[in-house]
Design a protein around this motif. Structure first.
Motif, short mmCIF file in Angstrom:
data_model
loop_
_atom_site.label_atom_id
_atom_site.label_comp_id
_atom_site.label_asym_id
_atom_site.label_seq_id
_atom_site.Cartn_x
_atom_site.Cartn_y
_atom_site.Cartn_z
N LEU A 61 -6.21 -27.25 20.12
CA LEU A 61 -5.57 -26.05 19.60
C LEU A 61 -4.06 -26.22 19.63
O LEU A 61 -3.49 -26.65 20.64
N SER A 71 -5.97 -25.74 14.45
CA SER A 71 -6.85 -26.52 15.31
C SER A 71 -7.11 -27.87 14.67
O SER A 71 -7.27 -27.95 13.44
N PHE A 99 -14.86 -22.53 22.20
CA PHE A 99 -14.57 -22.86 20.81
C PHE A 99 -14.92 -24.32 20.55
O PHE A 99 -14.43 -25.22 21.22
N SER A 102 -15.48 -26.69 14.81
CA SER A 102 -15.96 -26.67 13.43
C SER A 102 -17.47 -26.56 13.43
O SER A 102 -18.12 -26.68 14.48
N ASN A 127 -12.01 -14.44 19.23
CA ASN A 127 -11.50 -13.95 17.95
C ASN A 127 -11.03 -15.15 17.13
O ASN A 127 -10.15 -15.90 17.56
N LEU A 128 -11.59 -15.33 15.93
CA LEU A 128 -11.27 -16.48 15.10
C LEU A 128 -10.52 -16.07 13.83
O LEU A 128 -10.54 -16.78 12.83
N SER A 129 -9.83 -14.93 13.90
CA SER A 129 -9.14 -14.43 12.71
C SER A 129 -8.03 -15.36 12.23
O SER A 129 -7.59 -15.26 11.07
N TRP A 130 -7.58 -16.26 13.08
CA TRP A 130 -6.52 -17.20 12.70
C TRP A 130 -7.05 -18.33 11.81
O TRP A 130 -6.26 -19.02 11.17
N MET A 131 -8.37 -18.52 11.74
CA MET A 131 -8.95 -19.61 10.96
C MET A 131 -8.93 -19.29 9.47
O MET A 131 -8.96 -18.12 9.05
N GLN A 136 -13.92 -20.32 8.83
CA GLN A 136 -14.43 -19.34 9.78
C GLN A 136 -15.87 -18.95 9.45
O GLN A 136 -16.73 -18.87 10.34
N TYR A 139 -18.16 -21.76 10.41
CA TYR A 139 -18.27 -21.83 11.86
C TYR A 139 -19.23 -20.76 12.39
O TYR A 139 -20.14 -21.06 13.18
N THR A 160 -15.19 -8.13 18.12
CA THR A 160 -15.57 -9.48 17.68
C THR A 160 -17.07 -9.61 17.52
O THR A 160 -17.56 -10.16 16.53
#
Length: 317
Positions: A61, A71, A99, A102, A127-131, A136, A139, A160
């Protein structure tokens, strides 16, 4: 300690371990150089709970204490090789999944888990909102198909888990922990540990639930602070406690107590969020906080349940 179940490639019998040696917990997680979340958080938490961490790095990360930027995946075969080389030598008592980088990383980890179906698995969904949206979705689809069926407990924030398990929920009220557990059970996961359930009067709930209803939990006073790594801390603590054969409801209560005190003693290492102090109980002599500052006194490290609760609770994010 109950003897853990071993897989076909694990030739180290539980009875060959030294009596009194710590239980071994294998964690699959990303490396977070800030130390707030990821594999560093898991190692610190598992060690603080008295178990031995077996860390398998699944991705790198790029982040600071405020946000995740990106990532970098680790080759799936390298993930498998990290785990297999240890599993052929050491008996494990529980798993923690964080995490996995992928969809390919998820597939690699699921392949390993399939050989150890009797070993308890705690899975944490951050929380994977950054992907990227496509990454996402891939994943989450892989996590739903491959990790949930192997999980004893899925841990995550209420929002989430709602977005993940009940994406088409359109009622005015939020789903209950039991309704999330029903949705998780449809994919083979027996329990959910839902954090951050909003309650009236400045409180939040943290609930372990099955499809039949709530099993255990703790109610915390809401505190307006941004924490980093709370979910990894809670899930790693739960995996470590389960590794000793502790009943799930008792393990959840102990893990929530540990997290509450770690957050109460949290610190801000940078300009971002507060990081849990997983070694809040290990202050050197003479450096205990003054009365009312919320950390336990020296020597109270053997039984978290016997410690007085901190005067100021913290929110589980």
């Amino acid at each position: 300690m109950n003897a853990p179940q071993t897989g076909p490639e694990d030739h180290t019998a539980a009875e060959d371990q030294d009596a009194g040696s710590p239980a071994c917990v294998m964690s699959f997680n990303a490396n977070d150089a800030s130390g707030a979340s990821g594999i560093g958080a898991d190692i610190a938490t598992i060690a603080a709970m008295g178990a031995h961490a077996l860390p398998v790095v699944t991705s790198l990360l790029i982040r600071d204490s405020a946000e995740v930027f990106e990532s970098h995946e680790i080759d799936a075969e390298a993930v498998i090789d990290q785990a297999r080389s240890v599993l052929e030598d050491i008996t494990i008592a529980s798993w923690k999944v964080g995490f996995l980088g992928s969809a390919e990383g998820i597939s690699a980890v699921a392949e390993i888990l399939s050989d150890y179906t009797d070993t308890p698995l705690v899975s944490y969904l951050p929380n994977l909102s950054w992907m990227d949206e496509d990454a996402q979705m891939a994943y989450l689809d892989a996590f739903r198909e491959l990790i949930l069926p192997a999980s004893q407990v899925l841990v995550g924030n209420h929002k989430t888990l709602t977005d993940f398990l009940l994406p088409e929920w359109d009622a005015e009220r939020s789903p209950s922990a039991r309704e999330l557990a029903v949705a998780a059970a449809e994919h083979g996961c027996a329990y959910v540990l839902v954090t951050g359930v909003q309650l009236p009067d400045q409180f939040i709930d943290n609930v372990l639930a099955s499809p039949q209803g709530a099993v255990a939990g703790e109610r915390f006073e809401r505190f307006e602070a941004s924490f980093v790594g709370a979910g990894d801390t809670l899930s790693a603590a739960l995996a470590a406690i389960l590794s000793t054969g502790t009943a799930l409801d008792v393990a959840v209560s102990e893990a929530l107590s540990f997290l509450d005190q770690a957050l109460d003693s949290g610190f801000r290492p940078g300009m971002g969020g507060v990081v849990p102090d997983r070694f809040f109980w290990a202050l050197p002599p003479g450096e205990q906080p003054a009365e009312g500052e919320g950390a336990p006194a020296e020597g109270d490290i053997t039984d978290l349940n016997e410690q007085l609760p901190p005067p100021h609770t913290r929110n589980v994010h």
